[in-house]
Design an enzyme around this catalytic site. Structure first.
Site, PDB file in Angstrom:
ATOM      1  CG  LEU A  49     -19.899  86.312 -91.704  1.00 26.23           C
ATOM      2  CD1 LEU A  49     -18.851  86.410 -91.290  1.00 26.23           C
ATOM      3  CD2 LEU A  49     -20.716  86.698 -90.407  1.00 26.23           C
ATOM      4  CB  ALA A  71     -23.679  93.403 -87.710  1.00 27.20           C
ATOM      5  CB  SER A 117     -30.224  96.381 -83.566  1.00 27.17           C
ATOM      6  OG  SER A 117     -30.649  97.407 -84.191  1.00 27.17           O
ATOM      7  CD  GLU A 119     -31.840 101.513 -85.302  1.00 26.70           C
ATOM      8  OE1 GLU A 119     -32.622 101.678 -86.504  1.00 26.70           O
ATOM      9  OE2 GLU A 119     -31.177 102.352 -84.650  1.00 26.70           O
ATOM     10  CE1 TYR A 141     -27.418  96.939 -87.863  1.00 26.32           C
ATOM     11  CE2 TYR A 141     -28.933  97.565 -86.565  1.00 26.32           C
ATOM     12  CZ  TYR A 141     -28.151  97.101 -86.684  1.00 26.32           C
ATOM     13  OH  TYR A 141     -27.360  96.630 -85.937  1.00 26.32           O
ATOM     14  CG  ASN A 169     -28.118 102.734 -79.729  1.00 23.41           C
ATOM     15  OD1 ASN A 169     -29.284 102.470 -80.025  1.00 23.41           O
ATOM     16  ND2 ASN A 169     -26.956 103.468 -80.412  1.00 23.41           N
ATOM     17  NE  ARG A 208     -30.876 106.377 -82.152  1.00 25.26           N
ATOM     18  CZ  ARG A 208     -32.330 106.516 -82.439  1.00 25.26           C
ATOM     19  NH1 ARG A 208     -33.606 107.193 -81.779  1.00 25.26           N
ATOM     20  NH2 ARG A 208     -32.914 107.098 -83.239  1.00 25.26           N
TER      21      ARG A 208
HETATM   22  P1  NAP Z   1     -18.818  96.026 -84.388  1.00 26.77           P
HETATM   23  O1  NAP Z   1     -18.426  96.616 -83.164  1.00 26.77           O
HETATM   24  O2  NAP Z   1     -19.100  97.111 -85.291  1.00 26.77           O
HETATM   25  O3  NAP Z   1     -18.841  94.647 -84.375  1.00 26.77           O
HETATM   26  C1  NAP Z   1     -19.057  94.050 -85.736  1.00 26.77           C
HETATM   27  C2  NAP Z   1     -17.776  93.336 -86.178  1.00 26.77           C
HETATM   28  O4  NAP Z   1     -18.895  92.236 -87.191  1.00 26.77           O
HETATM   29  C3  NAP Z   1     -16.495  93.395 -87.092  1.00 26.77           C
HETATM   30  O5  NAP Z   1     -16.115  92.503 -85.742  1.00 26.77           O
HETATM   31  C4  NAP Z   1     -16.826  93.882 -87.488  1.00 26.77           C
HETATM   32  O6  NAP Z   1     -15.125  93.055 -88.325  1.00 26.77           O
HETATM   33  C5  NAP Z   1     -17.502  92.411 -88.442  1.00 26.77           C
HETATM   34  N1  NAP Z   1     -17.238  92.446 -89.550  1.00 26.77           N
HETATM   35  C6  NAP Z   1     -18.192  93.348 -90.358  1.00 26.77           C
HETATM   36  N2  NAP Z   1     -18.919  92.910 -91.667  1.00 26.77           N
HETATM   37  C7  NAP Z   1     -18.465  91.196 -91.659  1.00 26.77           C
HETATM   38  C8  NAP Z   1     -18.323  90.856 -92.836  1.00 26.77           C
HETATM   39  N3  NAP Z   1     -18.254  91.406 -94.679  1.00 26.77           N
HETATM   40  N4  NAP Z   1     -17.692  89.619 -92.592  1.00 26.77           N
HETATM   41  C9  NAP Z   1     -16.971  89.284 -91.361  1.00 26.77           C
HETATM   42  N5  NAP Z   1     -17.386  89.816 -90.232  1.00 26.77           N
HETATM   43  C10 NAP Z   1     -17.645  91.076 -90.660  1.00 26.77           C
HETATM   44  O7  NAP Z   1     -20.537  95.948 -83.537  1.00 26.77           O
HETATM   45  P2  NAP Z   1     -20.963  95.599 -81.996  1.00 26.77           P
HETATM   46  O8  NAP Z   1     -21.315  97.135 -81.367  1.00 26.77           O
HETATM   47  O9  NAP Z   1     -20.142  95.023 -81.558  1.00 26.77           O
HETATM   48  O10 NAP Z   1     -22.228  95.193 -82.046  1.00 26.77           O
HETATM   49  C11 NAP Z   1     -22.334  93.651 -82.235  1.00 26.77           C
HETATM   50  C12 NAP Z   1     -23.298  93.181 -83.008  1.00 26.77           C
HETATM   51  O11 NAP Z   1     -24.411  93.481 -82.114  1.00 26.77           O
HETATM   52  C13 NAP Z   1     -23.901  93.745 -83.635  1.00 26.77           C
HETATM   53  O12 NAP Z   1     -23.967  92.335 -85.334  1.00 26.77           O
HETATM   54  C14 NAP Z   1     -24.565  95.023 -84.001  1.00 26.77           C
HETATM   55  O13 NAP Z   1     -25.729  95.074 -85.655  1.00 26.77           O
HETATM   56  C15 NAP Z   1     -25.263  94.476 -82.645  1.00 26.77           C
HETATM   57  N6  NAP Z   1     -25.874  95.286 -82.167  1.00 26.77           N
HETATM   58  C16 NAP Z   1     -25.731  96.433 -81.301  1.00 26.77           C
HETATM   59  C17 NAP Z   1     -25.735  97.282 -80.973  1.00 26.77           C
HETATM   60  C18 NAP Z   1     -24.752  98.460 -80.372  1.00 26.77           C
HETATM   61  O14 NAP Z   1     -25.191  99.356 -80.011  1.00 26.77           O
HETATM   62  N7  NAP Z   1     -23.986  98.084 -80.741  1.00 26.77           N
HETATM   63  C19 NAP Z   1     -26.708  97.328 -80.348  1.00 26.77           C
HETATM   64  C20 NAP Z   1     -27.518  96.439 -81.857  1.00 26.77           C
HETATM   65  C21 NAP Z   1     -27.293  95.699 -82.437  1.00 26.77           C
HETATM   66  P3  NAP Z   1     -14.377  94.661 -88.314  1.00 26.77           P
HETATM   67  O15 NAP Z   1     -13.784  95.424 -87.538  1.00 26.77           O
HETATM   68  O16 NAP Z   1     -13.020  93.479 -89.280  1.00 26.77           O
HETATM   69  O17 NAP Z   1     -15.267  95.801 -89.529  1.00 26.77           O
END
Ligand code: NAP
Length: 313
Positions: A49, A71, A117, A119, A141, A169, A208
Site C-alpha cells: 500500500l 497500516a 484511531s 491517536e 501515525y 487500543n 490506555r
Molecule cells: P496490525 O496487526 O499491525 O496489522 C496491520 C496490517 O497492515 C498487517 O497485515 C500489515 O502487513 C499490513 N501492512 C503494513 N504495511 C503495509 C503495506 N505497506 N502494504 C500493505 N499492507 C501493509 O494492526 P491491527 O492491530 O490489526 O490494527 C488494524 C487497524 O486498526 C490498523 O489500521 C491500525 O492502525 C488500527 N488501529 C489498531 C489499534 C490497536 O490497538 N490494535 C488501535 C487503533 C487503531 P504485515 O503484517 O505483512 O506487515
C-alpha cells in the site's frame, strides 16, 4: 452473501475479521505484503500500500464492502518512517475511497469502513473522548490516521457510503511483540519459565483504554452494516496504566514482586505520547448495539495464558 475486501488481512484485526466473515459465508478477499501469507477461506492479493495500485485492486475486485485495516500500526515506527506512514495510513485510503466513488457512480455501491484511531486526538482535549473531540494528532501515525479519517467524511459528503471507527487500543494473543502489551505478556511468560531475566519498558504511567481485539472486529462489521454511515468511538470506557498491565501479567505467572525484574528506560519513551486515553462508546452502543465482552483482567490473563501455552508446547 457479499464480496468483501479487507486490507491488512494478515494483521491482528484483519485475521479475526476474516474468520468472522468467512464463517458467515462471504466471499473474502484481502491484501497482504507477502505472497506466503495465507488466510483460510480468503483470496489473498499481494499489494504494497506504500505504492500506487490499491485503487485499481478495488476497481477490479468490485467488492460490496471494504474494510481498510492495513497500516503502519505502531506509533513508534511512524516516528522512524513518517513518509511510509503517510503513504500507507493516509494516501492509500484516498486511493480506495476514490475507487469506491467510481464504483458507486458506475452503479455498484460499495460500503467502506476505516480503522481510525484514538491517536487522532493526540493529547486529548477532554476525558473521555467522543466522536466530536478535537482532532489534533501528536505523532506521524496520528496525523496520517487523521487525514484518512477526514477523507472518510469528505467522501461521505460526496455520496460514498463510508464509516469510520475510532478504535482505542485492543489486544489479543495475535498482537505482535513490538506493542507494549504483548511485550509484557510474552516477557512475563519467558521470565516465569527462566528463559529471560529482565523486561525493559518506557513509561509505566501512561493510561490506555484496552479492549479485546475480536470485539473490535465485531464493531467494524456492525459499523459497515448500519443503516447510515457514521463515525464511532470504539472503546471500553475504562483506562488502566501500563503499570497496572505489568502487575496483572506478572501476577498471572505467579510473580508478585514484578519490580525486581522490570526496569524503565528513557530511550523507550515516545514524544507526544498522551498521558491518558479513554473513549466514550455510547454512540456505538446506542446505534450499533456494540459493547465490549471482555474486561481488563480477562484480556491480560488470555494473553499471558497463550504465551505460557506457546512456551510449554
Ligand atoms: P496490525 O496487526 O499491525 O496489522 C496491520 C496490517 O497492515 C498487517 O497485515 C500489515 O502487513 C499490513 N501492512 C503494513 N504495511 C503495509 C503495506 N505497506 N502494504 C500493505 N499492507 C501493509 O494492526 P491491527 O492491530 O490489526 O490494527 C488494524 C487497524 O486498526 C490498523 O489500521 C491500525 O492502525 C488500527 N488501529 C489498531 C489499534 C490497536 O490497538 N490494535 C488501535 C487503533 C487503531 P504485515 O503484517 O505483512 O506487515
Amino acid at each position: 452473501m457479499s464480496r468483501v475486501l479487507i486490507t491488512g488481512i494478515t494483521g491482528q484485526d484483519g485475521s479475526y475479521l476474516a474468520e468472522q466473515l468467512v464463517a458467515e459465508g462471504h466471499e473474502v478477499h484481502g491484501t497482504a505484503l507477502r505472497s506466503d501469507d495465507a488466510v483460510a477461506g480468503a483470496e489473498v492479493h499481494v499489494v504494497d500500500l506504500a505504492q500506487p495500485g490499491i485503487g485499481d485492486l478495488v476497481r477490479s475486485v468490485e467488492p460490496d464492502e471494504v474494510y481498510n485495516l492495513a497500516a503502519v500500526s505502531s506509533v513508534f515506527q511512524s516516528w522512524q518512517q513518517p513518509a511510509l506512514t503517510a503513504a500507507v495510513n493516509g494516501v492509500a485510503a484516498a486511493e480506495m475511497l476514490a475507487a469506491c466513488r467510481d464504483l458507486t457512480e458506475a452503479g455498484h455501491p460499495v460500503r467502506f469502513v476505516q480503522a481510525s484511531s484514538a491517536e487522532i486526538f493526540g493529547v486529548p482535549s477532554e476525558i473521555p473522548q467522543t466522536e466530536s473531540t478535537a482532532i489534533r494528532p501528536t505523532s506521524p501515525y496520528g496525523a496520517a490516521k487523521a487525514y484518512a479519517h477526514s477523507l472518510v467524511n469528505v467522501y461521505r459528503g460526496a455520496g460514498v457510503w463510508a464509516a469510520s471507527c475510532i478504535l482505542y487500543n485492543h489486544e489479543s494473543p495475535r498482537r505482535p511483540e513490538q506493542f507494549v502489551t504483548r511485550k509484557i505478556t510474552a516477557s512475563a511468560a519467558r521470565i516465569a519459565r527462566g528463559l529471560q531475566e529482565r523486561l525493559e519498558l518506557g513509561s509505566l504511567s501512561a493510561r490506555r483504554d484496552w479492549g479485546w481485539a475480536p470485539d473490535y472486529a465485531d464493531a467494524l462489521r456492525l459499523a459497515l452494516r448500519a443503516d447510515e454511515p457514521d463515525d464511532y468511538v470504539i472503546a471500553t470506557g475504562v483506562s488502566h496504566s501500563v503499570e497496572d498491565f505489568v502487575a496483572a501479567a506478572f501476577s498471572r505467572v505467579g510473580i508478585d514482586d514484578w519490580r525486581s525484574v522490570v526496569t524503565t528506560s528513557e530511550g523507550l519513551l515516545r514524544p507526544g505520547d498522551a498521558p491518558q486515553q479513554v473513549g466514550d462508546a455510547t454512540h456505538a452502543r446506542d446505534v450499533l448495539g456494540w459493547s465490549p465482552t471482555l474486561g481488563f483482567s480477562e484480556i491480560v490473563d488470555a494473553m499471558v495464558d497463550a504465551d505460557l501455552a506457546a512456551l510449554d508446547g
